[in-house]
Design an enzyme around this catalytic site. Structure first.
Site, mmCIF file in Angstrom:
data_model
loop_
_atom_site.group_PDB
_atom_site.id
_atom_site.type_symbol
_atom_site.label_atom_id
_atom_site.label_comp_id
_atom_site.label_asym_id
_atom_site.label_seq_id
_atom_site.Cartn_x
_atom_site.Cartn_y
_atom_site.Cartn_z
ATOM 1 N N ASN A 9 0.874 -1.176 0.000
ATOM 2 C CA ASN A 9 0.000 0.000 0.000
ATOM 3 C C ASN A 9 0.910 1.223 0.000
ATOM 4 O O ASN A 9 1.478 1.572 1.032
ATOM 5 C CB ASN A 9 -0.889 -0.028 1.253
ATOM 6 C CG ASN A 9 -1.655 1.273 1.450
ATOM 7 O OD1 ASN A 9 -1.776 2.075 0.523
ATOM 8 N ND2 ASN A 9 -2.181 1.480 2.652
ATOM 9 N N LYS A 11 0.217 4.341 -0.349
ATOM 10 C CA LYS A 11 -0.347 5.581 0.214
ATOM 11 C C LYS A 11 -0.026 6.750 -0.714
ATOM 12 O O LYS A 11 -0.062 6.593 -1.925
ATOM 13 C CB LYS A 11 0.168 5.795 1.642
ATOM 14 C CG LYS A 11 0.037 4.525 2.497
ATOM 15 C CD LYS A 11 0.244 4.735 3.948
ATOM 16 C CE LYS A 11 0.035 3.420 4.684
ATOM 17 N NZ LYS A 11 0.100 3.540 6.121
ATOM 18 N N HIS A 95 -9.405 1.742 4.601
ATOM 19 C CA HIS A 95 -8.144 1.872 5.352
ATOM 20 C C HIS A 95 -8.344 2.844 6.522
ATOM 21 O O HIS A 95 -9.095 3.805 6.406
ATOM 22 C CB HIS A 95 -7.037 2.374 4.413
ATOM 23 C CG HIS A 95 -5.693 2.311 5.043
ATOM 24 N ND1 HIS A 95 -5.250 3.282 5.901
ATOM 25 C CD2 HIS A 95 -4.716 1.374 4.979
ATOM 26 C CE1 HIS A 95 -4.038 2.944 6.327
ATOM 27 N NE2 HIS A 95 -3.690 1.797 5.787
ATOM 28 N N GLU A 97 -6.643 5.173 7.596
ATOM 29 C CA GLU A 97 -6.379 6.588 7.285
ATOM 30 C C GLU A 97 -7.568 7.221 6.575
ATOM 31 O O GLU A 97 -7.851 8.406 6.751
ATOM 32 C CB GLU A 97 -5.086 6.696 6.445
ATOM 33 C CG GLU A 97 -3.858 6.462 7.311
ATOM 34 C CD GLU A 97 -2.688 5.801 6.608
ATOM 35 O OE1 GLU A 97 -2.640 5.804 5.363
ATOM 36 O OE2 GLU A 97 -1.808 5.263 7.320
ATOM 37 N N GLU A 167 -5.653 -4.468 10.539
ATOM 38 C CA GLU A 167 -4.583 -3.508 10.753
ATOM 39 C C GLU A 167 -4.848 -2.725 12.036
ATOM 40 O O GLU A 167 -5.596 -1.735 12.019
ATOM 41 C CB GLU A 167 -4.507 -2.524 9.582
ATOM 42 C CG GLU A 167 -4.244 -3.167 8.242
ATOM 43 C CD GLU A 167 -3.621 -2.183 7.264
ATOM 44 O OE1 GLU A 167 -2.564 -2.498 6.723
ATOM 45 O OE2 GLU A 167 -4.179 -1.094 7.065
ATOM 46 N N GLY A 173 2.502 2.373 10.705
ATOM 47 C CA GLY A 173 3.507 3.423 10.536
ATOM 48 C C GLY A 173 4.221 3.807 11.824
ATOM 49 O O GLY A 173 4.935 4.804 11.871
ATOM 50 N N SER A 209 3.234 -2.062 10.315
ATOM 51 C CA SER A 209 4.686 -2.206 10.518
ATOM 52 C C SER A 209 5.208 -3.606 10.193
ATOM 53 O O SER A 209 6.093 -4.112 10.872
ATOM 54 C CB SER A 209 5.073 -1.784 11.939
ATOM 55 O OG SER A 209 4.730 -0.425 12.153
HETATM 56 P P1 PGA Z 1 2.823 0.345 7.582
HETATM 57 O O1 PGA Z 1 1.381 0.610 6.918
HETATM 58 O O2 PGA Z 1 3.328 -0.962 7.022
HETATM 59 O O3 PGA Z 1 3.661 1.505 7.143
HETATM 60 O O4 PGA Z 1 2.617 0.282 9.064
HETATM 61 C C1 PGA Z 1 0.468 -0.440 6.728
HETATM 62 C C2 PGA Z 1 -0.823 0.085 6.153
HETATM 63 O O5 PGA Z 1 -1.243 1.185 6.529
HETATM 64 O O6 PGA Z 1 -1.454 -0.561 5.293
#
Ligand code: PGA
Length: 245
Positions: A9, A11, A95, A97, A167, A173, A209
């Protein structure tokens, strides 16, 4: 057997030139991988060029969102037919976000899933609890509400290639990964919530992560069927390591 998925992903990262460079570099490095599904979900503006690079390879293309109408006066939105036309097979939906910054709710997640299925796009549906929800013991309630809301009125017959991503928001992140046991516990719980006919065949990815250092122990869990990876999917080396965990 559920074939594992490793999905990147991206982003809001990478210009067209950066994305194409990534695609050209990664393609030969994973060309021999056939026992798992590799997906890259870049930002909309680079999808078409990414399809030129990847659509004839073993790397599938996904989008990061879609709107539920096919077309119309919806400034800034992108529809299922548009994503199909640029070569997408998958689409991330709900997601955290999107939920946190753009007002996504279980109801809009449900509409987007229906739109994706209508256009033969495979949804990657994200759920997960926030830190305070984990701390106050409501993880399972939160995830159950999200799953029930997301899949409201979606029948077993429509359940074609739906992918779920667990998630935990506190792990995205942040460098903090859920322990394999914490993740497995929620994955097994999610699988029990699914309609019996599709539960065993549905892939449930872990996200938050994921990196080369922790992927093996996560993937060793019986109900973890792959990863949805943000940060570590942006570099060719680390994404290849994840794909070949
Ligand atoms: P990350 O993001 O691996 O940077 O923690 C995962 C995601 O948001 O899909």
């Amino acid at each position: 057997m559920r074939k594992p998925i490793m999905a990147g992903n991206w982003k809001m990262f990478k210009t067209e030139a950066e994305a194409v460079d990534f695609a050209k570099k990664i393609k030969p490095l994973v060309a021999d991988v056939h026992d798992r599904i590799i997906i890259i979900c870049p930002p909309y503006p680079v999808l078409s060029k990414m399809c030129d690079e990847l659509c004839n390879s073993n790397i599938a293309l996904g989008a990061e969102n879609l709107f539920w109408e096919d077309e119309g006066a919806f400034t800034g939105e992108v529809s299922g037919p548009m994503l199909k036309a640029v070569g997408c097979t998958y689409v991330i939906i709900g997601h955290s976000e999107r939920r946190q910054y753009f007002g996504e709710t279980d109801e809009t997640v449900n509409k987007r899933i229906k739109a994706a299925l209508k256009h033969n796009l495979y949804p990657i549906v994200c759920v997960g609890e926030k830190l305070e929800e984990r701390e106050n013991g409501s993880t399972f309630n939160v995830v159950e509400t999200q799953i029930k809301g997301a899949f409201k009125d979606i029948s077993v017959e429509q359940w074609d290639n739906i992918v779920i991503a667990y998630e935990p928001v506190w792990a995205i992140g942040t460098g903090k990964t859920a322990t394999p046991e914490q993740a497995q516990e929620v994955h097994a719980f999610i699988r029990k919530l699914l309609p019996e006919e599709v539960a065993e065949g549905t892939r449930i990815l872990y996200g938050g992560s994921v990196k080369p250092a922790n992927v093996k122990e996560l993937m060793a869990q019986p109900d973890i069927d792959g990863g949805l990876v943000g940060g570590a999917s942006l570099k060719v080396d680390s994404f290849v390591e994840l794909v070949k965990y």
